[in-house]
Design a protein around this motif. Structure first.
Motif, PDB file in Angstrom:
ATOM      1  N   LYS A 167       0.852  -1.189   0.000  1.00 59.92           N
ATOM      2  CA  LYS A 167       0.000   0.000   0.000  1.00 59.92           C
ATOM      3  C   LYS A 167       0.891   1.242   0.000  1.00 59.92           C
ATOM      4  O   LYS A 167       1.690   1.431  -0.895  1.00 59.92           O
ATOM      5  N   ASP A 168       0.820   2.090   1.006  1.00 59.40           N
ATOM      6  CA  ASP A 168       1.603   3.325   0.985  1.00 59.40           C
ATOM      7  C   ASP A 168       2.853   3.234   1.855  1.00 59.40           C
ATOM      8  O   ASP A 168       3.511   4.242   2.124  1.00 59.40           O
ATOM      9  N   GLU A 169       3.214   2.025   2.269  1.00 60.00           N
ATOM     10  CA  GLU A 169       4.361   1.845   3.166  1.00 60.00           C
ATOM     11  C   GLU A 169       5.508   1.156   2.413  1.00 60.00           C
ATOM     12  O   GLU A 169       5.385   0.012   1.982  1.00 60.00           O
ATOM     13  N   SER A 170       6.620   1.861   2.256  1.00 60.21           N
ATOM     14  CA  SER A 170       7.768   1.283   1.558  1.00 60.21           C
ATOM     15  C   SER A 170       8.471   0.274   2.457  1.00 60.21           C
ATOM     16  O   SER A 170       8.313   0.300   3.682  1.00 60.21           O
ATOM     17  N   ILE A 171       9.267  -0.584   1.854  1.00 61.22           N
ATOM     18  CA  ILE A 171      10.003  -1.562   2.643  1.00 61.22           C
ATOM     19  C   ILE A 171      10.979  -0.852   3.582  1.00 61.22           C
ATOM     20  O   ILE A 171      11.218  -1.311   4.714  1.00 61.22           O
ATOM     21  N   LYS A 172      11.520   0.278   3.154  1.00 61.04           N
ATOM     22  CA  LYS A 172      12.431   1.046   4.013  1.00 61.04           C
ATOM     23  C   LYS A 172      11.710   1.509   5.274  1.00 61.04           C
ATOM     24  O   LYS A 172      12.241   1.405   6.389  1.00 61.04           O
ATOM     25  N   GLN A 173      10.506   2.012   5.111  1.00 58.20           N
ATOM     26  CA  GLN A 173       9.722   2.453   6.264  1.00 58.20           C
ATOM     27  C   GLN A 173       9.321   1.269   7.143  1.00 58.20           C
ATOM     28  O   GLN A 173       9.355   1.360   8.370  1.00 58.20           O
ATOM     29  N   PHE A 174       8.973   0.187   6.501  1.00 59.86           N
ATOM     30  CA  PHE A 174       8.469  -0.968   7.241  1.00 59.86           C
ATOM     31  C   PHE A 174       9.543  -1.572   8.149  1.00 59.86           C
ATOM     32  O   PHE A 174       9.295  -1.816   9.331  1.00 59.86           O
ATOM     33  N   VAL A 175      10.746  -1.812   7.631  1.00 59.52           N
ATOM     34  CA  VAL A 175      11.779  -2.465   8.447  1.00 59.52           C
ATOM     35  C   VAL A 175      12.391  -1.510   9.470  1.00 59.52           C
ATOM     36  O   VAL A 175      13.190  -1.935  10.313  1.00 59.52           O
ATOM     37  N   ALA A 176      11.999  -0.230   9.410  1.00 60.59           N
ATOM     38  CA  ALA A 176      12.444   0.726  10.437  1.00 60.59           C
ATOM     39  C   ALA A 176      11.551   0.683  11.666  1.00 60.59           C
ATOM     40  O   ALA A 176      11.851   1.334  12.672  1.00 60.59           O
ATOM     41  N   ARG A 177      10.486  -0.094  11.610  1.00 59.22           N
ATOM     42  CA  ARG A 177       9.581  -0.217  12.753  1.00 59.22           C
ATOM     43  C   ARG A 177      10.324  -0.846  13.946  1.00 59.22           C
ATOM     44  O   ARG A 177      11.250  -1.653  13.759  1.00 59.22           O
ATOM     45  N   PRO A 178       9.904  -0.528  15.167  1.00 55.72           N
ATOM     46  CA  PRO A 178      10.601  -1.036  16.357  1.00 55.72           C
ATOM     47  C   PRO A 178      10.595  -2.561  16.477  1.00 55.72           C
ATOM     48  O   PRO A 178      11.494  -3.134  17.104  1.00 55.72           O
ATOM     49  N   GLU A 179       9.625  -3.215  15.873  1.00 60.99           N
ATOM     50  CA  GLU A 179       9.578  -4.685  15.940  1.00 60.99           C
ATOM     51  C   GLU A 179      10.816  -5.334  15.335  1.00 60.99           C
ATOM     52  O   GLU A 179      11.161  -6.480  15.665  1.00 60.99           O
ATOM     53  N   PHE A 180      11.490  -4.609  14.445  1.00 60.84           N
ATOM     54  CA  PHE A 180      12.666  -5.168  13.773  1.00 60.84           C
ATOM     55  C   PHE A 180      13.976  -4.859  14.504  1.00 60.84           C
ATOM     56  O   PHE A 180      15.051  -5.166  13.989  1.00 60.84           O
ATOM     57  N   SER A 181      13.893  -4.281  15.686  1.00 57.90           N
ATOM     58  CA  SER A 181      15.111  -3.909  16.417  1.00 57.90           C
ATOM     59  C   SER A 181      15.990  -5.112  16.725  1.00 57.90           C
ATOM     60  O   SER A 181      17.215  -4.989  16.800  1.00 57.90           O
ATOM     61  N   GLU A 182      15.376  -6.291  16.891  1.00 55.91           N
ATOM     62  CA  GLU A 182      16.151  -7.494  17.190  1.00 55.91           C
ATOM     63  C   GLU A 182      17.087  -7.881  16.059  1.00 55.91           C
ATOM     64  O   GLU A 182      18.032  -8.645  16.257  1.00 55.91           O
ATOM     65  N   CYS A 183      16.819  -7.384  14.866  1.00 57.71           N
ATOM     66  CA  CYS A 183      17.656  -7.709  13.710  1.00 57.71           C
ATOM     67  C   CYS A 183      18.746  -6.665  13.485  1.00 57.71           C
ATOM     68  O   CYS A 183      19.581  -6.814  12.578  1.00 57.71           O
ATOM     69  N   GLY A 184      18.747  -5.628  14.302  1.00 55.95           N
ATOM     70  CA  GLY A 184      19.605  -4.475  14.060  1.00 55.95           C
ATOM     71  C   GLY A 184      21.093  -4.739  14.109  1.00 55.95           C
ATOM     72  O   GLY A 184      21.875  -4.024  13.491  1.00 55.95           O
ATOM     73  N   ASN A 185      21.519  -5.772  14.849  1.00 59.30           N
ATOM     74  CA  ASN A 185      22.956  -6.033  14.958  1.00 59.30           C
ATOM     75  C   ASN A 185      23.445  -7.043  13.926  1.00 59.30           C
ATOM     76  O   ASN A 185      24.583  -7.498  13.991  1.00 59.30           O
ATOM     77  N   LEU A 186      22.598  -7.410  12.976  1.00 59.09           N
ATOM     78  CA  LEU A 186      22.981  -8.382  11.949  1.00 59.09           C
ATOM     79  C   LEU A 186      23.366  -7.636  10.679  1.00 59.09           C
ATOM     80  O   LEU A 186      22.559  -6.906  10.108  1.00 59.09           O
ATOM     81  N   SER A 187      24.597  -7.821  10.241  1.00 60.62           N
ATOM     82  CA  SER A 187      25.056  -7.121   9.045  1.00 60.62           C
ATOM     83  C   SER A 187      25.038  -8.013   7.805  1.00 60.62           C
ATOM     84  O   SER A 187      24.877  -7.525   6.683  1.00 60.62           O
ATOM     85  N   ASP A 188      25.208  -9.318   7.986  1.00 63.00           N
ATOM     86  CA  ASP A 188      25.191 -10.239   6.846  1.00 63.00           C
ATOM     87  C   ASP A 188      23.800 -10.251   6.225  1.00 63.00           C
ATOM     88  O   ASP A 188      22.793 -10.379   6.923  1.00 63.00           O
ATOM     89  N   SER A 189      23.724 -10.126   4.906  1.00 59.08           N
ATOM     90  CA  SER A 189      22.428  -9.997   4.233  1.00 59.08           C
ATOM     91  C   SER A 189      21.536 -11.211   4.452  1.00 59.08           C
ATOM     92  O   SER A 189      20.314 -11.083   4.600  1.00 59.08           O
ATOM     93  N   TYR A 190      22.120 -12.397   4.481  1.00 62.06           N
ATOM     94  CA  TYR A 190      21.335 -13.616   4.676  1.00 62.06           C
ATOM     95  C   TYR A 190      20.695 -13.637   6.055  1.00 62.06           C
ATOM     96  O   TYR A 190      19.496 -13.872   6.210  1.00 62.06           O
ATOM     97  N   LEU A 191      21.487 -13.368   7.062  1.00 64.70           N
ATOM     98  CA  LEU A 191      20.971 -13.374   8.426  1.00 64.70           C
ATOM     99  C   LEU A 191      19.999 -12.214   8.661  1.00 64.70           C
ATOM    100  O   LEU A 191      18.974 -12.381   9.330  1.00 64.70           O
ATOM    101  N   LEU A 192      20.316 -11.054   8.100  1.00 60.22           N
ATOM    102  CA  LEU A 192      19.472  -9.877   8.298  1.00 60.22           C
ATOM    103  C   LEU A 192      18.069 -10.101   7.734  1.00 60.22           C
ATOM    104  O   LEU A 192      17.061  -9.886   8.417  1.00 60.22           O
ATOM    105  N   TRP A 193      17.993 -10.542   6.477  1.00 55.97           N
ATOM    106  CA  TRP A 193      16.680 -10.693   5.848  1.00 55.97           C
ATOM    107  C   TRP A 193      15.947 -11.931   6.350  1.00 55.97           C
ATOM    108  O   TRP A 193      14.712 -11.950   6.385  1.00 55.97           O
TER     109      TRP A 193
END
Length: 315
Positions: A126-152
């Motif tokens: 709808k009107d929410e980009s993936i950039k906006q969506f993954v910036a939500r606080p629910e995704f904070s647990e993924c914040g320390n993962l830099s490898d693309s496989y683990l992050l996504w």
């Protein structure tokens, strides 16, 4: 399959390079005597195209048997990722037998890829980009993962846990896969190109492909760039090889099993995805079993093992 909790996933991610000391080689061939049931969606798609699985199988075999340029690229890519080329062949055959028809020649895939060049589209719901969506606080647990496989992979798990089929902050989200909701701007269930890879899978494999094939890392905010990667045959082959390599590595390091000599299993994992979670589920089963619990092929991988001699002859 036993779900991998986010806390356990993040813990496991920190140990991703660890390797199980004792590795068991998975027996060759199929565990099932007869082919497991083929999903209705695959049968419906094939019927709608006024064709059959046998016709589609023969068509992709013809492409692989006659296009020496394609076979040369498959062998070169497999060598770059340290896998047997039969794994790539098996995945291509499975995709074009049960997903879409193969084109008659490799050049047709380049033409199709070029038709998307310059297109303007984005990954959003709808009107929410993936950039906006993954910036939500629910995704904070993924914040320390830099490898693309683990992050996504982590982000996909957050979707399943916190958003799928739920209403969050006044916004309702469909009861559907993360890849289908945010990463398919044209129509649901789409995959493209020689490897039939979906955009989310490509984003997961971006770091490995950049390291081994020197293609640019993908950016979720550049949807056209992601589509170029999954549709242009040369790049698509690299992403196929990365998915297969990762599946082998996950089963070796997490489940302690070597699946590199069973193309039906790697084809199965190429088809169903989530090799990290599935490897962990298998390790959990074996932790309480006196005899090895072997991974099993699905309908797609079963075909690859059943026709293995014919597929090897193509190489």
């Amino acid at each position: 399959m036993r779900r991998l909790t986010l806390a356990l996933f993040v813990s496991l991610a920190c140990m991703v390079t660890s390797t199980v000391a004792a590795q068991m080689q998975v027996p060759a061939g199929n565990r099932h005597v007869e082919q497991p049931a083929i999903p209705g969606a695959s049968a419906k798609r094939t019927k709608a195209g006024k064709t059959t699985f046998d016709v589609k199988y023969e068509k992709v075999i013809e492409l692989l048997a006659t296009d020496r340029q394609l076979m040369s690229k498959i062998k070169k890519t497999a060598a770059d990722y340290g896998i047997d080329p039969i794994h790539i062949v098996g995945a291509i055959v499975g995709e074009h037998t049960y997903n879409v028809d193969a084109y008659d020649r490799l050049q047709s895939y380049y033409v199709k890829a070029a038709s998307y060049a310059g297109s303007s589209f984005s990954f959003s719901y709808k009107d929410e980009s993936i950039k906006q969506f993954v910036a939500r606080p629910e995704f904070s647990e993924c914040g320390n993962l830099s490898d693309s496989y683990l992050l996504w992979t982590c982000r996909e798990m957050v979707w399943e846990k916190s958003f799928r089929g739920k209403s969050v902050a006044g916004k309702s989200y469909p009861n559907n896969r993360f890849s289908a909701v945010f990463f398919q701007p044209f129509y649901a269930g789409q995959t493209f190109g020689l490897g039939q890879i979906n955009p989310l899978t490509a984003l997961m494999m971006s770091d490995m492909v950049a390291a081994k094939s020197r293609y640019p890392r993908l950016d979720e905010n550049d949807a056209a760039g992601v589509y170029k990667a999954i549709m242009e045959p040369d790049i698509s082959l690299a992403y196929m090889a990365a998915v297969l390599r990762k599946s082998i590595d996950d089963y070796r390091s997490i489940a302690g099993m070597d699946i590199s000599h069973n193309p039906g299993l790697t084809a199965t994992l190429f088809n169903v995805g989530s090799s990290l979670q599935r490897a962990r589920a298998l390790a959990h089963k074996n932790a309480g079993s006196a005899e090895p619990v072997w991974p099993e092929e699905n309908y797609y991988g079963w075909l690859v093992n059943d026709r293995l001699d014919e597929l090897k002859a193509l190489l």
